[in-house]
Design a protein around this motif. Structure first.
Motif, PDB file in Angstrom:
ATOM      1  N   LEU A  21      18.568 -43.612  19.979  1.00  0.00           N
ATOM      2  CA  LEU A  21      19.033 -44.636  19.048  1.00  0.00           C
ATOM      3  C   LEU A  21      18.671 -46.059  19.477  1.00  0.00           C
ATOM      4  N   PRO A  22      18.850 -46.446  20.738  1.00  0.00           N
ATOM      5  CA  PRO A  22      18.505 -47.829  21.104  1.00  0.00           C
ATOM      6  C   PRO A  22      17.027 -48.164  20.912  1.00  0.00           C
ATOM      7  N   ASN A  23      16.148 -47.169  20.996  1.00  0.00           N
ATOM      8  CA  ASN A  23      14.715 -47.424  20.891  1.00  0.00           C
ATOM      9  C   ASN A  23      14.168 -47.299  19.470  1.00  0.00           C
ATOM     10  N   LEU A  38      15.681 -46.211  10.812  1.00  0.00           N
ATOM     11  CA  LEU A  38      16.449 -44.972  10.710  1.00  0.00           C
ATOM     12  C   LEU A  38      16.371 -44.488   9.269  1.00  0.00           C
ATOM     13  N   ALA A  39      16.100 -43.210   9.093  1.00  0.00           N
ATOM     14  CA  ALA A  39      16.089 -42.632   7.759  1.00  0.00           C
ATOM     15  C   ALA A  39      17.521 -42.561   7.241  1.00  0.00           C
ATOM     16  N   ASP A  40      17.668 -42.505   5.931  1.00  0.00           N
ATOM     17  CA  ASP A  40      19.008 -42.422   5.336  1.00  0.00           C
ATOM     18  C   ASP A  40      19.768 -41.210   5.855  1.00  0.00           C
ATOM     19  N   THR A  41      19.075 -40.088   6.069  1.00  0.00           N
ATOM     20  CA  THR A  41      19.764 -38.901   6.586  1.00  0.00           C
ATOM     21  C   THR A  41      20.271 -39.142   8.000  1.00  0.00           C
ATOM     22  N   GLN A  42      19.487 -39.854   8.817  1.00  0.00           N
ATOM     23  CA  GLN A  42      19.947 -40.180  10.175  1.00  0.00           C
ATOM     24  C   GLN A  42      21.167 -41.092  10.120  1.00  0.00           C
ATOM     25  N   LEU A  70      29.417 -38.547  12.282  1.00  0.00           N
ATOM     26  CA  LEU A  70      29.893 -38.305  13.637  1.00  0.00           C
ATOM     27  C   LEU A  70      30.812 -39.434  14.094  1.00  0.00           C
ATOM     28  N   HIS A  71      30.402 -40.672  13.828  1.00  0.00           N
ATOM     29  CA  HIS A  71      31.234 -41.817  14.200  1.00  0.00           C
ATOM     30  C   HIS A  71      32.616 -41.711  13.546  1.00  0.00           C
ATOM     31  N   ASN A  72      32.637 -41.426  12.262  1.00  0.00           N
ATOM     32  CA  ASN A  72      33.908 -41.342  11.545  1.00  0.00           C
ATOM     33  C   ASN A  72      34.783 -40.216  12.078  1.00  0.00           C
ATOM     34  N   SER A  73      34.176 -39.118  12.514  1.00  0.00           N
ATOM     35  CA  SER A  73      34.984 -38.028  13.060  1.00  0.00           C
ATOM     36  C   SER A  73      35.639 -38.440  14.380  1.00  0.00           C
ATOM     37  N   LEU A  83      26.358 -48.583   8.178  1.00  0.00           N
ATOM     38  CA  LEU A  83      25.617 -48.751   9.413  1.00  0.00           C
ATOM     39  C   LEU A  83      24.645 -49.910   9.237  1.00  0.00           C
ATOM     40  N   LEU A  84      24.818 -50.946  10.049  1.00  0.00           N
ATOM     41  CA  LEU A  84      23.927 -52.104  10.055  1.00  0.00           C
ATOM     42  C   LEU A  84      22.861 -51.864  11.121  1.00  0.00           C
TER      43      LEU A  84
END
Length: 179
Positions: free
Chosen positions: A43-45, A49-53, A60-63, A79-80
């Motif tokens: 993620l940092p690199n 990001l595709a919409d699916t990503q 996952l974050h919300n869970s 997601l910004l």
């Protein structure tokens, strides 16, 4: 972990020192490391990001962090993703890099990269707060601040929303100090 720069050039790295300085503003700064670096090692690199990503990351974050939405009374999040080639980067920096307030709270959970928030304490002194991966920042309604990605121009964060109008800046005209 966050860093705070005061007008007298003092820099705080310790969360308790930072909290002491921002407490008069009712700003919440917390650090949560749920192991997302292991879940999203690239993620940092990644600039794009595709919409699916994005959906997978938010799910996952919300869970893991549903309690942040509930605590803050937030209705949704997104997601910004900012990087040097972001088509909206100039507009975002121009819009939010001047002192302003909002009529709703502003909150971020940083997934990767870093950003700077300028803040004004009740005594009129100005601070600069650098937030980094795994930092959660909650700025209450009507707190005077500005926002900018750091010089790296890489920032990925979950933003939380209480209402549509809440993120519209109300400019105050306060001049930025030369920290």
């Amino acid at each position: 972990m966050a860093k705070l720069l005061l007008e007298n050039n003092t820099i705080y790295h310790d969360l308790s020192d930072i909290e002491r300085e921002i407490t008069p503003l009712d700003i919440q700064l917390r650090h949560f490391d749920p192991g997302s670096a292991l879940l999203f090692p690239d993620l940092p690199n990644q600039d794009m990001l595709a919409d699916t990503q994005k959906r997978e990351i938010l799910e996952l974050h919300n869970s893991l962090f549903e309690f942040l939405k509930q605590e803050g009374g937030f209705l949704w999040n997104d997601l910004l993703v900012l990087h040097p080639g972001s088509p909206n980067l100039h507009t975002l920096v121009t819009t939010y890099s001047r002192y302003h307030t909002h009529n709703a709270p502003e909150a971020y959970y940083v997934l990767a990269g870093e950003a700077i928030f300028g803040l004004i304490k009740p005594d009129g002194s100005q601070l600069q707060l650098l937030i980094e991966a795994q930092d959660y920042l909650h700025i209450p309604t009507e707190v005077e601040h500005w926002f900018s990605p750091s010089a790296t121009l890489h920032f990925k964060a979950v933003r939380y929303f209480a209402n549509v109008e809440g993120w519209i800046p109300q400019y105050t005209g306060t001049k930025l100090s030369d920290l």
